[in-house]
Design a protein around this motif. Structure first.
Motif, mmCIF file in Angstrom:
data_model
loop_
_atom_site.group_PDB
_atom_site.id
_atom_site.type_symbol
_atom_site.label_atom_id
_atom_site.label_comp_id
_atom_site.label_asym_id
_atom_site.label_seq_id
_atom_site.Cartn_x
_atom_site.Cartn_y
_atom_site.Cartn_z
ATOM 1 N N GLY A 14 0.848 -1.186 0.000
ATOM 2 C CA GLY A 14 0.000 0.000 0.000
ATOM 3 C C GLY A 14 0.878 1.228 0.000
ATOM 4 N N GLY A 15 0.255 2.390 0.003
ATOM 5 C CA GLY A 15 1.086 3.581 -0.084
ATOM 6 C C GLY A 15 0.403 4.841 0.394
ATOM 7 N N LYS A 25 4.470 0.652 1.371
ATOM 8 C CA LYS A 25 4.612 -0.197 2.540
ATOM 9 C C LYS A 25 4.269 -1.640 2.199
ATOM 10 N N SER A 26 5.063 -2.556 2.726
ATOM 11 C CA SER A 26 4.757 -3.980 2.667
ATOM 12 C C SER A 26 4.901 -4.539 4.078
ATOM 13 N N HIS A 170 -1.260 4.724 -7.009
ATOM 14 C CA HIS A 170 -2.285 3.748 -7.405
ATOM 15 C C HIS A 170 -1.878 2.968 -8.650
ATOM 16 N N LYS A 171 -1.335 3.661 -9.616
ATOM 17 C CA LYS A 171 -0.954 2.989 -10.859
ATOM 18 C C LYS A 171 0.147 1.952 -10.617
ATOM 19 N N CYS A 199 -7.672 2.281 -1.200
ATOM 20 C CA CYS A 199 -7.249 3.687 -1.123
ATOM 21 C C CYS A 199 -7.806 4.372 0.123
ATOM 22 N N GLY A 200 -7.036 5.285 0.684
ATOM 23 C CA GLY A 200 -7.495 6.065 1.825
ATOM 24 C C GLY A 200 -8.687 6.940 1.492
ATOM 25 N N SER A 201 -8.837 7.293 0.218
ATOM 26 C CA SER A 201 -10.006 8.079 -0.191
ATOM 27 C C SER A 201 -11.279 7.277 0.027
#
Length: 582
Positions: A14-15, A25-26, A170-171, A199-201
């Motif tokens: 994620g990021g 992050k992993s 995301h990409k 996504c955090g959104s």
């Protein structure tokens, strides 16, 4: 670097988007990939300790949501501070640097207070006059606050970078999940969606949607009690929203699209990223997933040659150029790099920087000297950048003739006019018995470089002044024995036909006007007020300008043409005049 294709289930990553990069992050490590103001990309990799505990309360649903959010805020607080600055700038909020250095519990408390104020207190108070419709008004205001936030993010120029990095994050995650490692190229990543399920959104959208539903369903007449209830639900709503995002991330694609209206909010919180942001994201994903990122110099050069074969073959390519770039990045001697290029291992950040600078050299036609910020001229080393011309070997002829005349006629004081990097004046000062040399230029930026070169070469006899040609010295009644100058002498119409690398040099130092001789004429008009009687004026000239300059000098009877000198290629290069006060 060669990376084996992932087989079976891939490790989730994620990021978080930053204003100047991306955090990925992993389970095993984090990579914080940022671009500095000078374009340099830095990847910081932090490994995690993987515990062996079979069970933890922090892994329980609804508890893990708050825990993970707090952990992310704690681990990323320093980097997220740049986002806070960008948001404050976007909304013209004044802040002090010290105000941003707050502890995580205080930060979390501030976030909860802001959420309660905007999503609970403000809607409830505004709805007071609306009686039986107050729940509808409260929900509408909450929705409008979300819409206003999204529109503000979208239209703010200050936040464009964050939105692009969010899109790049995301990409790259989608590309990692859908492709093999060897397919993670800029072109392939560009084709991926900028919508992602984890996504955090989505978290924010779920959170506000739940809050809106609670606002509609909790019909309490006493407004203070309702505000208290909604405020107390903030923490469980955060946990529920987190679990919904996790559920959405694990759903099959066919079912995940049922939540597309929620995910559509990402069209407002992301933008299609530029190629350089995608490349940064690719570096980040390698950093978060690859165990060994070191590579030998020879491996890196071979890889770069293979990936850019057509481009490099069309250039005047030399291995020495690539080695000088590696030497500049590693701060190791070029010969040392060459001898040990099979054994010398480059760190991941060194590889990234070498590739970035090689791209400048081969793809952007940036001269090697501007990349390394160094040029060698006569017996000295000089700092150069895009504010000054790169010293040429042919210009050394002007230095040699000036040293010869200084020795022969015991000349004491000199002006190096249109000095640029200062290489002419400093080389003459350090290799002759001249007592004082003045470096002069109309460009403040060029003089800044010249002053650095005075220090670099310990040129104690040299000073530097800002002047439009000789105006300062005429006003100050300065008198010197010799003026040397390599002025701009290329015709205006010819400049655009020059080699691409030459066009990277400052136009101010190239453009000699319509005839190419404008600056010579001005200097000839002014020099008689600065030169001693029988003082010398020496110019570097264009290969095809000698005859025209001879004619111009003949119209100035105060000057006597002494000699003209050819360069190493047999072209006219230097012309020398003597001032005779008549």
């Amino acid at each position: 670097m060669k990376i084996k294709k992932n087989k079976g289930k891939k490790e989730k990553i994620g990021g978080i988007a930053l204003s100047n990069g991306i955090i990925l992050k992993s389970e095993k490590r984090d990579s914080i990939t940022k671009k500095n103001s000078d374009g340099k990309i830095i990847v910081k990799i932090d490994k995690h300790f993987i515990g062996k505990s079979k069970f933890s309360l922090l892994d329980l649903p609804f508890i893990r949501g708050m825990y993970n959010i707090v952990s992310q805020l704690t681990s990323s607080k320093v980097d997220l501070k740049e986002n806070v600055k960008a948001i404050c700038d976007a909304f013209n909020i004044k802040y002090d640097e010290e105000e941003l250095n707050i502890k995580t519990p205080v930060l979390i408390g501030m976030i909860i207070i802001i959420v309660i104020f905007f999503l609970v207190i403000t809607p409830c108070l505004i709805s007071l006059p609306f009686g039986h419709f107050k729940e509808m008004v409260q929900a509408l205001i909450q929705f409008l606050i979300l819409a206003l936030l999204l529109v503000s993010l979208r239209v703010s120029k200050s936040l464009v970078s964050i939105l692009e990095y969010h899109g790049a994050e995301h990409k790259i995650v989608n590309a990692y999940e859908n492709l093999n490692f060897d397919e993670l190229t800029v072109e392939n990543v560009k084709k991926e969606s900028r919508i992602h399920r984890r996504c955090g959104s989505n978290f924010i959208a779920f959170f506000i949607l739940i809050t809106i539903l609670e606002t509609l369903l909790i019909t309490v007449d006493h407004i203070a009690i309702k505000m208290l209830i909604l405020a107390l639900l903030i923490i469980p709503n955060i946990s529920i929203s987190y679990e919904l995002v996790m559920l959405l991330g694990n759903l099959p694609k066919c079912l995940a699209y049922l939540f597309y209206p929620i995910m559509a909010v990402q069209f407002m919180t992301t933008k299609n990223p530029s190629d350089d942001k995608i490349k940064l994201a690719i570096y980040g994903v390698y950093g978060v997933l690859k165990e060994n990122l070191k590579m030998s110099v020879s491996e890196l050069i071979k890889k770069y040659e293979e990936e850019n074969y057509d481009l490099i073959q069309n250039k005047e390519y030399q291995l020495q150029d690539m080695l000088q770039v590696v030497s500049y990045v590693t701060k190791k001697n070029t010969n040392h790099i060459y001898i040990y290029m099979n054994e010398y291992l480059l760190s991941y950040n060194e590889q990234i920087e070498v590739i970035r600078l090689l791209d400048q050299l081969f793809k952007e036609d940036v001269p090697l000297q501007y990349i390394t910020n160094r040029a060698y001229f006569y017996n000295e080393e000089y700092i150069v950048n895009h504010h000054v011309l790169i010293p040429r070997q042919d210009t050394e002829i002007l230095v040699q003739k000036a040293i010869e005349y200084i020795s022969k006629y015991d000349l004491k004081k000199m002006i190096d006019l249109c000095t640029g990097s200062g290489c002419i004046g400093i080389s003459i000062a350090n290799n002759s018995d001249i007592e004082k040399v003045i470096l002069s230029d109309i460009s403040k930026e060029a003089l800044s470089v010249a002053r650095q070169n005075i220090q670099l070469n310990n040129a104690t006899k040299v000073v530097a002044y800002l002047s439009d040609l000789l105006e300062l010295y005429i006003d100050n009644k300065t008198v010197v024995d010799i003026i040397v100058s390599n002025p701009p002498y290329i015709k205006t119409d010819v400049i655009q036909t020059l080699d691409k690398t030459v066009l990277k040099e400052p136009r101010l130092a190239l453009d000699g006007g319509k005839s190419g001789l404008d600056i010579y004429i001005k200097i000839l008009d002014q020099a008689k007020y600065v030169l001693k009687e029988h003082g010398y004026l020496m110019f570097e000239i264009g290969y095809d300008e000698l005859e025209e300059l001879k004619h111009i000098i003949s119209t100035h009877p105060e000057y006597e043409l002494i000699e003209s000198i050819k360069d190493y290629g047999g072209n006219d290069r230097v012309i020398i005049c003597r001032f005779c006060n008549i």
